[in-house]
Design an enzyme around this catalytic site. Structure first.
Site, PDB file in Angstrom:
ATOM      1  N   ILE A 179     -13.084  22.595 -16.008  1.00 11.09           N
ATOM      2  CA  ILE A 179     -13.393  22.847 -14.597  1.00 11.09           C
ATOM      3  C   ILE A 179     -12.764  21.771 -13.711  1.00 11.09           C
ATOM      4  CG2 ILE A 179     -15.274  22.878 -12.896  1.00 11.09           C
ATOM      5  CD1 ILE A 179     -16.947  24.274 -15.141  1.00 11.09           C
ATOM      6  N   ASN A 207      -9.053  22.120 -13.438  1.00  7.50           N
ATOM      7  CA  ASN A 207      -8.734  23.294 -12.636  1.00  7.50           C
ATOM      8  C   ASN A 207      -8.987  23.025 -11.159  1.00  7.50           C
ATOM      9  OD1 ASN A 207      -8.972  26.174 -11.605  1.00  7.50           O
ATOM     10  ND2 ASN A 207      -8.420  26.464 -13.758  1.00  7.50           N
ATOM     11  N   GLU A 208     -10.039  22.299 -10.868  1.00  8.48           N
ATOM     12  CA  GLU A 208     -10.425  22.029  -9.479  1.00  8.48           C
ATOM     13  C   GLU A 208      -9.497  21.009  -8.803  1.00  8.48           C
ATOM     14  OE1 GLU A 208     -12.635  23.391  -7.498  1.00  8.48           O
ATOM     15  OE2 GLU A 208     -13.588  24.699  -8.947  1.00  8.48           O
ATOM     16  N   SER A 209      -9.229  19.884  -9.493  1.00 10.29           N
ATOM     17  CA  SER A 209      -8.531  18.785  -8.824  1.00 10.29           C
ATOM     18  C   SER A 209      -7.308  18.257  -9.567  1.00 10.29           C
ATOM     19  CB  SER A 209      -9.502  17.609  -8.630  1.00 10.29           C
ATOM     20  OG  SER A 209      -9.802  17.035  -9.895  1.00 10.29           O
ATOM     21  N   TYR A 226     -11.231  33.038 -11.221  1.00  8.64           N
ATOM     22  CA  TYR A 226     -11.580  31.650 -11.545  1.00  8.64           C
ATOM     23  C   TYR A 226     -12.184  31.498 -12.949  1.00  8.64           C
ATOM     24  CZ  TYR A 226     -13.723  27.026 -11.084  1.00  8.64           C
ATOM     25  OH  TYR A 226     -14.086  25.717 -11.282  1.00  8.64           O
TER      26      TYR A 226
END
Length: 180
Positions: A90, A93-95, A174
């Protein structure tokens, strides 16, 4: 679970008991806070933290940043009953592993936490660009969604802010990016 294996990534009642994970989290925190370079510390590091650092490095995160992220990511994941590999997936994927990341809608830091979440958990700090505070808030939010959603896919959509499937472009995909 290994990132990319397709298996459920959060701890279930059928795997490691939550009380054991919480105990392991407390133990990790105690060892870290004491700063001891004992055999136990080295063993804990090698078994739980080093693999996370290795994944972060392979994904392009610098050595120093990977080292700063790995221990709190593992500790906060275990404390909330989450598999660190799931949290790493996660976070990347996010940052992309950038503590200073900011999204166009204002989500901040490693786990792209929206400011309205900051402060909801007393044990987490308010500075969402601080690695420790961001991971504390992000894993708390993720654990909350996993407890309150009907399945893992819906929890991931909630975490991403894709509640109705239209909040962010292609957000319905997502969960597939996380679980693959």
């Amino acid at each position: 679970g290994e990132a990319g294996s397709g298996r459920c990534r959060h701890w279930s009642e059928n795997s490691v008991p939550r009380v054991r994970l919480e105990g392991l989290s407390r133990h990790l925190s105690e060892l870290r806070n004491e700063g001891e370079t004992t055999v136990e510390y080295v063993s804990m590091y090698r078994q739980h933290v080093a693999p996370v650092e290795k994944v972060l490095r392979r994904r392009g995160v610098g050595r120093t940043t990977a080292r700063q992220i790995a221990w709190p990511l593992v500790a906060h994941s275990y404390e909330r009953g989450l598999d660190p590999a799931f949290v790493v997936s996660i976070m990347l994927n996010e940052s992309g592993g950038k503590p200073s990341a900011t999204s166009p809608v204002g989500a901040k830091g490693l786990m792209q936490v929206m400011p309205f979440w900051s402060g909801r958990w007393r044990s987490c700090g308010h500075n969402l660009y601080d690695i420790e505070s961001n991971l504390c808030n992000g894993t708390s939010i993720l654990a909350w969604y996993l407890r309150n959603a009907t399945d893992e896919r819906k929890a991931l959509l909630g975490y991403n802010g894709c509640v109705r499937g239209t909040d962010t472009p292609n957000c319905a995909r997502y969960p597939d990016r996380i679980i693959r």
